[in-house]
Design an enzyme around this catalytic site. Structure first.
Site, PDB file in Angstrom:
ATOM      1  N   HIS A 217       0.839  -1.210   0.000  1.00  0.00           N
ATOM      2  CA  HIS A 217       0.000   0.000   0.000  1.00  0.00           C
ATOM      3  C   HIS A 217       0.871   1.255   0.000  1.00  0.00           C
ATOM      4  O   HIS A 217       1.636   1.484   0.948  1.00  0.00           O
ATOM      5  CB  HIS A 217      -0.876  -0.023   1.252  1.00  0.00           C
ATOM      6  CG  HIS A 217      -1.897   1.066   1.316  1.00  0.00           C
ATOM      7  ND1 HIS A 217      -2.059   1.873   2.414  1.00  0.00           N
ATOM      8  CD2 HIS A 217      -2.828   1.462   0.416  1.00  0.00           C
ATOM      9  CE1 HIS A 217      -3.043   2.719   2.195  1.00  0.00           C
ATOM     10  NE2 HIS A 217      -3.535   2.504   0.982  1.00  0.00           N
TER      11      HIS A 217
ATOM     12  N   ASP B 209      -0.977   6.093  -5.812  1.00  0.00           N
ATOM     13  CA  ASP B 209      -2.077   7.039  -6.054  1.00  0.00           C
ATOM     14  C   ASP B 209      -1.613   8.117  -7.021  1.00  0.00           C
ATOM     15  O   ASP B 209      -0.517   8.666  -6.856  1.00  0.00           O
ATOM     16  CB  ASP B 209      -2.481   7.701  -4.727  1.00  0.00           C
ATOM     17  CG  ASP B 209      -2.860   6.689  -3.672  1.00  0.00           C
ATOM     18  OD1 ASP B 209      -3.901   6.039  -3.834  1.00  0.00           O
ATOM     19  OD2 ASP B 209      -2.106   6.535  -2.695  1.00  0.00           O
TER      20      ASP B 209
ATOM     21  N   HIS C 233      -1.081  10.762  -2.491  1.00  0.00           N
ATOM     22  CA  HIS C 233      -2.417  10.310  -2.085  1.00  0.00           C
ATOM     23  C   HIS C 233      -3.428  11.440  -1.922  1.00  0.00           C
ATOM     24  O   HIS C 233      -4.556  11.369  -2.392  1.00  0.00           O
ATOM     25  CB  HIS C 233      -2.321   9.528  -0.771  1.00  0.00           C
ATOM     26  CG  HIS C 233      -3.651   9.071  -0.260  1.00  0.00           C
ATOM     27  ND1 HIS C 233      -4.448   9.836   0.565  1.00  0.00           N
ATOM     28  CD2 HIS C 233      -4.346   7.935  -0.502  1.00  0.00           C
ATOM     29  CE1 HIS C 233      -5.558   9.179   0.831  1.00  0.00           C
ATOM     30  NE2 HIS C 233      -5.528   8.028   0.200  1.00  0.00           N
TER      31      HIS C 233
ATOM     32  N   GLU D  34      -4.012   3.704  -8.682  1.00  0.00           N
ATOM     33  CA  GLU D  34      -5.310   4.302  -8.329  1.00  0.00           C
ATOM     34  C   GLU D  34      -5.433   5.711  -8.891  1.00  0.00           C
ATOM     35  O   GLU D  34      -4.599   6.585  -8.604  1.00  0.00           O
ATOM     36  CB  GLU D  34      -5.497   4.344  -6.803  1.00  0.00           C
ATOM     37  CG  GLU D  34      -6.859   4.969  -6.456  1.00  0.00           C
ATOM     38  CD  GLU D  34      -7.191   5.005  -4.981  1.00  0.00           C
ATOM     39  OE1 GLU D  34      -6.460   4.409  -4.157  1.00  0.00           O
ATOM     40  OE2 GLU D  34      -8.207   5.647  -4.652  1.00  0.00           O
TER      41      GLU D  34
HETATM   42  O1  G3P Z   1      -5.871   0.561  -2.831  1.00  0.00           O
HETATM   43  C1  G3P Z   1      -6.940   0.834  -2.025  1.00  0.00           C
HETATM   44  C2  G3P Z   1      -6.726   1.962  -1.111  1.00  0.00           C
HETATM   45  O2  G3P Z   1      -5.483   2.522  -1.339  1.00  0.00           O
HETATM   46  C3  G3P Z   1      -7.792   2.971  -1.246  1.00  0.00           C
HETATM   47  O3  G3P Z   1      -7.743   3.878  -0.219  1.00  0.00           O
HETATM   48  O4  G3P Z   1      -7.271   6.051   0.736  1.00  0.00           O
HETATM   49  O5  G3P Z   1      -5.545   4.312   0.824  1.00  0.00           O
HETATM   50  O6  G3P Z   1      -6.088   5.379  -1.340  1.00  0.00           O
HETATM   51  P1  G3P Z   1      -6.598   4.945   0.006  1.00  0.00           P
HETATM   52 CA    CA Z   2      -4.778   4.197  -2.852  1.00  0.00          CA
END
Ligand code: G3P
Ligand code: CA
Length: 251
Positions: A19, A48, A61, A120
């Protein structure tokens, strides 16, 4: 919190996904974090994407730089050069001073072809061309075959539909996080199955029935964001296809 299943762990292969790299150990979405995730043996890097004032895709992010850099302001108000002058490491620990916000181009130069990528599209509504620019970047680099192991995900279903039209060979994941019993209805699952390969719920929503319904509709699932060993065991027993974690060594 997900319900524990009292089953033995089956030998089920799944994607271990870092992540924002290895955000539990390093400043998220930096090269230090992505390299740490590789060291910890991930199959995919999650990142992200947002866009700068001069239309460059960058790996961050939040829609502001406030939390993860020494600067202040919206990502869309910085040029690439300005945003890359910020320090994206010291907020996490002084030993990461000098880490910068990578551009998508720099990220792909370094990691595409070495490891799977779960990209993402963050807040596409803020950035009218982000879908097209991301697709163009992947096309330009010929990263459009399933062999390239790239998955594109977002909460924004309209943007995902547009992306799928542009690059139908790249698997798409829909992120879901609403609370409630019927988190994503069977009707919705039937409807998104035309352009989606993965339905990716927040771990707090996960139960056996949800995973069964996703699989019943011919879809796969990746769960986020896993932070406890017990949850890894439970999710493996539920036969999920992927786990996104801040701590890849949990898996
Ligand atoms: O990959 C899923 C997750 O990253 C979505 O939430 O807020 O961590 O980008 P966030
Ligand atoms: Ca994410």
């Amino acid at each position: 919190m997900i319900t524990r299943l009292h089953l033995k762990t089956k030998d089920h292969s799944f994607m271990k996904i870092g992540h924002r790299g290895a955000a539990g150990y390093c400043p998220e979405n930096t090269f230090a974090s992505f390299k740490k995730a590789l060291d910890l043996g991930v199959d995919y890097l999650e990142l992200d994407i947002q866009m700068t004032k001069d239309g460059e895709l960058v790996v961050i992010h939040d829609s502001t730089v406030n939390r993860t850099t020494n600067g202040k302001g919206k990502v869309k108000d910085f040029t690439l050069k300005e945003i890359q002058n910020l320090d994206a490491g010291s907020w996490f620990h002084s030993k990461f001073a000098g880490e910068k916000i990578p551009s998508l181009s720099e990220f792909l130069d370094e990691f595409a072809g070495k490891i799977g990528i779960l990209l993402e599209l963050k807040k596409p509504s803020l950035y009218p061309q982000i879908v097209e620019k991301t697709a163009e970047e992947l096309m330009r680099r010929k990263l459009t075959s399933p062999d390239n192991q790239i998955i594109v995900q977002s909460f924004d279903r309209d943007s995902l539909k547009r992306f799928h039209k542009l690059l139908p060979s790249i698997p798409i994941g829909v992120l879901v996080k609403n609370a409630g019993v019927n988190i994503i209805s069977n009707k919705e699952l039937r409807s998104i199955a035309s352009y989606v390969s993965y339905v990716n719920p927040k771990i707090t929503m996960v139960n056996k029935r949800l995973i069964k319904r996703i699989h019943y509709h011919g879809l796969k699932t990746i769960i986020w964001t896993v932070k406890k060993k017990n949850d890894v065991t439970t999710l493996k027993n539920l036969q999920v296809e992927g786990i996104i974690t801040d701590f890849p060594d949990l898996c």
